[in-house]
Design a protein around this motif. Structure first.
Motif, mmCIF file in Angstrom:
data_model
loop_
_atom_site.group_PDB
_atom_site.id
_atom_site.type_symbol
_atom_site.label_atom_id
_atom_site.label_comp_id
_atom_site.label_asym_id
_atom_site.label_seq_id
_atom_site.Cartn_x
_atom_site.Cartn_y
_atom_site.Cartn_z
ATOM 1 N N MET A 1 0.856 -1.263 -0.002
ATOM 2 C CA MET A 1 -0.413 0.213 -0.463
ATOM 3 C C MET A 1 1.031 1.291 -0.280
ATOM 4 O O MET A 1 0.453 2.891 -0.901
ATOM 5 N N ARG A 2 1.691 1.095 0.959
ATOM 6 C CA ARG A 2 2.799 2.501 0.887
ATOM 7 C C ARG A 2 3.569 3.053 -0.262
ATOM 8 O O ARG A 2 3.304 3.706 -0.870
ATOM 9 N N LEU B 1 0.786 3.780 -3.224
ATOM 10 C CA LEU B 1 0.440 5.675 -1.875
ATOM 11 C C LEU B 1 2.295 6.653 -1.839
ATOM 12 O O LEU B 1 2.070 7.956 -2.916
ATOM 13 N N TYR C 1 -5.521 -2.093 -4.612
ATOM 14 C CA TYR C 1 -5.287 -1.740 -3.583
ATOM 15 C C TYR C 1 -6.426 -1.408 -1.824
ATOM 16 O O TYR C 1 -6.089 -2.417 -0.868
ATOM 17 N N GLY D 1 -6.202 -4.508 7.695
ATOM 18 C CA GLY D 1 -6.699 -3.702 8.288
ATOM 19 C C GLY D 1 -6.733 -4.936 9.654
ATOM 20 O O GLY D 1 -7.337 -5.532 10.752
ATOM 21 N N MET E 1 -4.016 -6.764 10.760
ATOM 22 C CA MET E 1 -3.504 -6.509 11.975
ATOM 23 C C MET E 1 -5.068 -6.347 13.305
ATOM 24 O O MET E 1 -3.917 -6.868 14.612
ATOM 25 N N VAL E 2 -5.239 -5.837 13.296
ATOM 26 C CA VAL E 2 -6.487 -6.065 14.685
ATOM 27 C C VAL E 2 -6.657 -6.726 15.455
ATOM 28 O O VAL E 2 -7.478 -7.362 16.382
ATOM 29 N N GLY F 1 -12.982 -2.871 3.081
ATOM 30 C CA GLY F 1 -12.534 -2.294 3.511
ATOM 31 C C GLY F 1 -12.538 -2.800 5.077
ATOM 32 O O GLY F 1 -13.210 -3.555 4.862
ATOM 33 N N MET G 1 -6.262 11.315 5.882
ATOM 34 C CA MET G 1 -5.737 10.391 6.852
ATOM 35 C C MET G 1 -5.595 10.516 8.460
ATOM 36 O O MET G 1 -4.473 9.699 9.142
ATOM 37 N N PHE H 1 -5.653 6.308 14.658
ATOM 38 C CA PHE H 1 -5.837 4.615 14.890
ATOM 39 C C PHE H 1 -4.883 4.250 15.521
ATOM 40 O O PHE H 1 -4.402 3.033 15.873
ATOM 41 N N HIS H 2 -3.719 4.185 13.378
ATOM 42 C CA HIS H 2 -2.156 3.954 13.676
ATOM 43 C C HIS H 2 -1.187 3.685 15.296
ATOM 44 O O HIS H 2 -0.519 2.980 16.013
ATOM 45 N N PHE I 1 3.773 7.836 11.033
ATOM 46 C CA PHE I 1 2.663 8.767 11.199
ATOM 47 C C PHE I 1 2.395 9.805 11.484
ATOM 48 O O PHE I 1 1.661 10.336 11.318
ATOM 49 N N ARG J 1 -7.755 5.472 2.465
ATOM 50 C CA ARG J 1 -8.817 4.332 1.214
ATOM 51 C C ARG J 1 -9.133 5.127 0.296
ATOM 52 O O ARG J 1 -9.974 4.810 -0.440
ATOM 53 N N TYR J 2 -8.087 5.883 -0.133
ATOM 54 C CA TYR J 2 -7.663 6.739 -1.667
ATOM 55 C C TYR J 2 -6.358 5.205 -2.663
ATOM 56 O O TYR J 2 -5.508 5.762 -1.952
ATOM 57 N N ALA K 1 8.285 3.410 5.616
ATOM 58 C CA ALA K 1 7.423 2.039 5.905
ATOM 59 C C ALA K 1 8.477 1.215 5.651
ATOM 60 O O ALA K 1 8.423 0.088 6.248
HETATM 61 C C1 HEM Z 1 4.058 -0.574 9.760
HETATM 62 C C2 HEM Z 1 3.913 -0.619 9.838
HETATM 63 C C3 HEM Z 1 1.809 0.399 9.022
HETATM 64 C C4 HEM Z 1 2.042 0.755 8.176
HETATM 65 C C5 HEM Z 1 3.136 1.108 7.603
HETATM 66 C C6 HEM Z 1 0.513 0.643 7.963
HETATM 67 C C7 HEM Z 1 -0.082 0.990 6.708
HETATM 68 C C8 HEM Z 1 -1.929 1.642 6.432
HETATM 69 C C9 HEM Z 1 -1.928 2.143 5.440
HETATM 70 C C10 HEM Z 1 -0.964 2.800 4.165
HETATM 71 C C11 HEM Z 1 -3.511 2.142 5.568
HETATM 72 C C12 HEM Z 1 -3.949 2.468 3.987
HETATM 73 C C13 HEM Z 1 -4.719 3.865 4.674
HETATM 74 C C14 HEM Z 1 -5.589 4.663 3.432
HETATM 75 O O1 HEM Z 1 -5.644 4.103 2.400
HETATM 76 O O2 HEM Z 1 -7.061 4.658 4.150
HETATM 77 C C15 HEM Z 1 -3.589 1.249 6.557
HETATM 78 C C16 HEM Z 1 -4.806 0.712 7.284
HETATM 79 C C17 HEM Z 1 -4.326 0.017 8.715
HETATM 80 N N1 HEM Z 1 -3.867 -0.238 9.238
HETATM 81 FE FE1 HEM Z 1 -2.272 -0.089 9.321
HETATM 82 N N2 HEM Z 1 -0.128 0.028 8.635
HETATM 83 C C18 HEM Z 1 0.637 -0.316 10.026
HETATM 84 C C19 HEM Z 1 -0.276 -1.256 10.595
HETATM 85 C C20 HEM Z 1 -1.029 -1.363 11.121
HETATM 86 C C21 HEM Z 1 -1.145 -2.353 13.084
HETATM 87 C C22 HEM Z 1 -0.041 -2.450 13.781
HETATM 88 C C23 HEM Z 1 -2.726 -1.950 13.082
HETATM 89 C C24 HEM Z 1 -2.913 -2.567 14.045
HETATM 90 C C25 HEM Z 1 -4.375 -1.902 14.547
HETATM 91 C C26 HEM Z 1 -2.951 -1.690 11.439
HETATM 92 C C27 HEM Z 1 -4.511 -1.388 11.412
HETATM 93 C C28 HEM Z 1 -4.677 -0.780 9.897
HETATM 94 C C29 HEM Z 1 -6.318 -0.437 10.308
HETATM 95 C C30 HEM Z 1 -7.438 -1.479 10.991
HETATM 96 C C31 HEM Z 1 -6.270 0.272 8.701
HETATM 97 C C32 HEM Z 1 -7.649 0.733 7.963
HETATM 98 C C33 HEM Z 1 -8.604 -0.344 6.776
HETATM 99 C C34 HEM Z 1 -9.637 0.615 6.922
HETATM 100 O O3 HEM Z 1 -9.436 0.731 6.032
HETATM 101 O O4 HEM Z 1 -10.705 -0.254 6.114
HETATM 102 N N3 HEM Z 1 -2.033 -1.812 10.739
HETATM 103 N N4 HEM Z 1 -2.163 0.938 7.919
#
Ligand code: HEM
Ligand code: CU
Lengths: 219, 603
Positions: free
Chosen positions: B63-64, B67, B81, B89, B92-93, B153, B410, B416-417, B464, B478-479, B503
């Motif tokens: 993803m990164r 972006l 994407y 998401g 992770m959760v 999502g 963002m 939340f991150h 972050f 989410r774009y 990242a």
């Molecule tokens: C190296 C660490 C991490 C990176 C670089 C990262 C990166 C990202 C990116 C780029 C997005 C999408 C943003 C978007 O376009 O909306 C995202 C979404 C998300 N991340 Fe992470 N993340 C990391 C770690 C985590 C961790 C540890 C969690 C645990 C809670 C997490 C939970 C989520 C959730 C819940 C979403 C939302 C997904 C959605 O919009 O449906 N992430 N993350």
């Protein structure tokens, strides 16, 4: 407070299995409550009229439709089965193997009868009335979907209960709990407390039925 | 205050019940594979969670990359994407954090810390893991079905989640829902065990108010999970009905490509309520164990008792209870009665009170303490900073008027991150550095650990913090790509590219950590007993690492809380929980065996 937080056990004289069943039932209560709340929500969100339960759930005897007759019998049977369950627990603690086993089997038979009647009702709705989860000739489609989902989920609980009742009856009959026989899967010695734990589950399933009955058939 | 030290009470009630006999595995299979020993189950849970977590990590890189360098990667299109976001998401959760904290740390630490030989129903506990593994398998399978995993999502909002425009709406979404339902069933089996073990299987002298905070955190989190997962379960079942049977629980009348679909009359908002009734407590299911663990790490590594133990316990309980009445703060933009918005904003801000209290108590624990800058301590400090940061942006988002413009930007992603991504992960790392010696008998390598900490901590901020700024600029969440968006300056893209590079570096540091985990298994420094000089029971076992049955012939008897550090007058700077006051004067450099003190009856 002091007593709860004292060492070893928070609930004195409560065996592990019973504590576990209670907590499971709290969690399960949430599941059923949320099912029922969702039912109420879709019932009010749908744009089509809701069918009249007293007409849908009627059986005709000699041409005269009697509203809710089947469901009344089913409810009666299930509540009777709670009675036999109470007796089974009672005789279990007295280690009266014969009576306990018979009463457990009677409870299971009532439960099975309940599920059988539910199957009959489902068949009637599906085959005769043409109700499906996605359509309902009598009105809102959500009527069928909520009905099948929630009574199905409850019926599943009853069926599981029947299964375990039969297993328990067999174990009681064989005297497993007197001899401290080890469980086939768990390798743990069982005892008569398990019947009370089973009873908790069974009464819970009954109680849930009362709510389903009230919300589906009387509303 | 009740928290003065030393806290020993020497008169310990006798055993109320005889010990339940323990299951002894005879074959290799029942010892290591279909094991009923909570410690083995814990390792199985942790390894599975970390393995699937790596998938989520790789997805975050992809993803990164997209972006940071849009239009450079032909193998990532918009659908991909969405799928990456969703799976990242969700994994992770749920499959990583929830499983690792409760299934991993819960299984390992609860029996040891409360002085039990195992969970109360080891067989059910074993099933819990296998059902979890099945859930993970189903989840992974969704990557390989036609159409791929769902791209709805992680919130899976209907109606779009099951309509044909969304990637994975053929099979992916079904597998996702089934996998979640399985996860919940598996979790329930384990969760019931954790709760009953804490309530009913503590050793003599272990009152609830002497439990280490780790146990309190995991215990309350498990209760939350047992009450919150039902909402998700019901939501999943109903959505499976909608998707597979064509019912309309969540589906209003819809016209798609000029065609009226057969759906109608359902309530999409209902799903949002169900999802967030689960989703918000889920944040605390992840956070409370982290709170508990971090309290213990701070106390041990600062050689000081936790400040305000009772307050900390009550704060955990109150936060847990309040977390059930704030869920609709995730739905401010979904449309609701303004009074509801007012209500949920108020409850949300009220949660900040017990939470802030915990932060103050952590700070006061460190105040004039003998802080050891060990790896667990570094991670614990990192947690506090990150958590405060994420908590403060949470106060912004909790207010309706501030949230409405920030929603779906963002800024939310950054918030939340920080609060539920980075902060709990830092605790997990700290906890692994802390308890690895107990589990393996060896220390993790310090140099690699330092590298891991600094890169992860500084890196997480570098990733972050800029996202907050991008969010304020209006960069949406989410774009797939922004293209030409007039209100966003072109320099935002440079920032994005920078974040991506960081990242990737942070990701690399995690590989170093994994390498450390494997290498130290054989080449780590031998830890010896109780290398951190901790007072809680898990370090007082006869064997280190603890064997089957955890303790030796006798269960330990507990005389004091878990925080007797630097007690004036005591020869050592810590007094283990199982040392009665008349034995403190003796030298305890070698931790006493469980048989010290009063004989425990045994059957
Ligand atoms: C190296 C660490 C991490 C990176 C670089 C990262 C990166 C990202 C990116 C780029 C997005 C999408 C943003 C978007 O376009 O909306 C995202 C979404 C998300 N991340 Fe992470 N993340 C990391 C770690 C985590 C961790 C540890 C969690 C645990 C809670 C997490 C939970 C989520 C959730 C819940 C979403 C939302 C997904 C959605 O919009 O449906 N992430 N993350
Ligand atoms: Cu929330």
């Amino acid at each position: 407070m002091g007593d709860w937080s004292s060492d070893q056990r928070a609930f004195k004289n409560v065996p592990w299995g019973k504590a576990m069943m209670w907590i499971f039932l709290v969690s399960d209560t949430f599941i059923f409550s949320i099912f029922l709340l969702s039912y109420m929500t879709v019932r009010s969100s749908t744009t089509v009229a809701w069918p009249h339960p007293s007409e849908v759930f009627a059986l005709s005897f000699g041409g005269e439709p009697i509203p809710l007759i089947l469901i009344a019998i089913m409810t009666f049977i299930l509540i009777t089965s709670s009675g036999t369950m109470v007796l089974a627990v009672n005789y279990g603690y007295r280690k009266d193997r014969f009576r306990t086993a018979v009463l457990l089997l009677a409870t299971a038979a009532f439960g099975a009868a309940f599920v059988g009647m539910q199957a009959f009702e489902w068949t009637k709705l599906i085959v005769e009335e043409g109700v499906r989860p996605w359509t309902n000739p009598m009105g809102a489609a959500q009527f069928g979907s909520t009905f099948f989902m929630i009574t199905g989920f409850h019926g599943f609980h009853v069926s599981i209960g029947v299964l375990f009742l039969i297993i328990l009856a067999r174990k009681v009959w064989r005297g497993d709990y007197d001899r401290g026989q080890r469980g086939f899967f768990t390798s743990r010695k069982g005892n008569y407390e398990i019947i009370e734990t089973m009873g908790l589950y069974w009464h819970f399933v009954d109680l849930v039925w009362v709510f389903i009955f009230a919300f589906f058939y009387l509303w | 205050m009740a928290d003065i030290v030393p806290t020993a009470v020497d008169d310990i009630p006798s055993a109320e019940v005889a010990e339940v006999d323990l299951y002894h595995a005879r074959s290799w299979w029942t010892k290591y594979v279909f094991s009923q020993d909570a410690k083995v189950i814990a390792v199985q849970y942790s390894c599975t969670a970390i393995a699937i977590g790596l998938v989520a990590l790789v997805l975050s890189w992809l993803m990164r990359l997209q972006l940071g360098f849009p239009e450079s990667f032909s193998f990532i299109d918009a659908s991909d994407y969405y799928q990456f976001i969703t799976m990242h998401g969700m994994i992770m959760v749920i499959y990583l954090l929830t499983a690792l904290f409760l299934g991993g740390f819960g299984n390992y630490l609860i029996p040891l810390m409360v002085g039990a030989r195992d969970m109360v129903f080891p067989y059910v506990n074993m099933l819990s893991f296998w059902v979890y593994l099945l859930a993970v398998a189903v989840l992974v399978a969704s990557f390989f079905v036609p159409g791929g995993p769902t791209g709805a999502g992680w919130t899976l909002y209907p109606p779009q989640a099951i309509l044909s425009g969304t990637p994975g709406s053929e099979y992916g979404i079904i597998l996702m829902l089934v996998s979640l339902a399985l996860f919940i069933i598996g979790f329930t089996m384990g969760g019931l065990n954790y709760v009953v073990t804490v309530l009913q299987a503590r050793t003599r002298g272990m009152t609830l108010m002497r439990l280490p905070l780790t146990v309190w955190g995991i215990f309350v989190a498990t209760i939350l999970a047992l009450l919150a997962f039902p909402a998700l379960f019901v939501g999943c079942v109903m959505m499976i009905f909608d998707r597979v049977l064509g019912s309309s629980f969540f589906m209003p009348a819809i016209v798609e490509m000029g065609q009226q679909l057969s759906y109608g009359g359902g309530s999409p908002l209902l799903f949002q309520h169900l999802f967030w009734f689960f989703g918000h407590p889920e944040v605390y299911i992840v956070a409370l164990p982290a709170f508990g663990i971090v309290s213990d790490l701070l106390s041990v590594h600062a050689r000081r008792h936790i400040f305000g133990y009772r307050m900390m316990v009550w704060a955990i309980v109150i936060i847990g209870a309040l977390s059930f009445v704030v869920w609709a703060h995730h739905m401010y933009v979904s449309g609701m009665n303004p009074w509801f918005g007012f209500f949920f904003a108020t409850t949300t801000l009220i949660i900040a009170v017990p939470t802030a209290l915990k932060v103050y108590n952590w700070a006061l624990t460190l105040w004039r303490a003998n802080i050891q800058f060990t790896l667990p301590m570094l991670f614990a400090l990192g947690f506090i900073v990150t958590f405060v940061n994420g908590g403060i942006t949470g106060l912004f988002l909790g207010n309706v008027v501030v949230d409405v413009p920030l929603s779906d930007t963002m800024f939310v992603v950054a918030h939340f991150h920080m609060v539920m991504g980075v902060a709990p992960i830092l605790v997990i790392f700290g906890a692994i550095y802390h308890w690895y010696p107990l589990m393996t008998g060896r220390m993790l390598d310090e140099k690699m650990g330092q590298f891991h900490f600094w890169v992860t901590f500084v890196g997480a901020y570098t990733i972050f913090l800029p996202l907050h700024y991008l969010g304020l600029l209006g960069v949406p969440r989410r774009y797939f790509e922004m293209g030409e968006t007039s209100f966003i300056p072109a320099s935002a893209q440079d920032l994005n590219a920078f974040v991506t590079v960081v990242a990737l570096i942070v990701g690399f540091a995690q590989i170093v950590f994994l390498f450390n985990l494997f290498r130290s298994l054989r080449h780590g420094k031998v830890a010896g007993r109780n290398p951190w000089k901790a007072a809680s029971l898990e370090w007082q076992t006869d064997d280190v690492p603890p064997g089957h049955g955890n303790f030796g012939e006798h269960l330990p008897v507990v005389y004091r809380w878990a925080y007797d550090y630097s007690v004036p007058g005591a020869p050592d700077d810590f007094i283990p929980q199982n040392v009665p006051s008349n034995a403190v004067a003796e030298n305890h450099a070698e931790a006493p065996s469980a048989a010290d003190g009063i004989e425990a009856p045994r059957t």
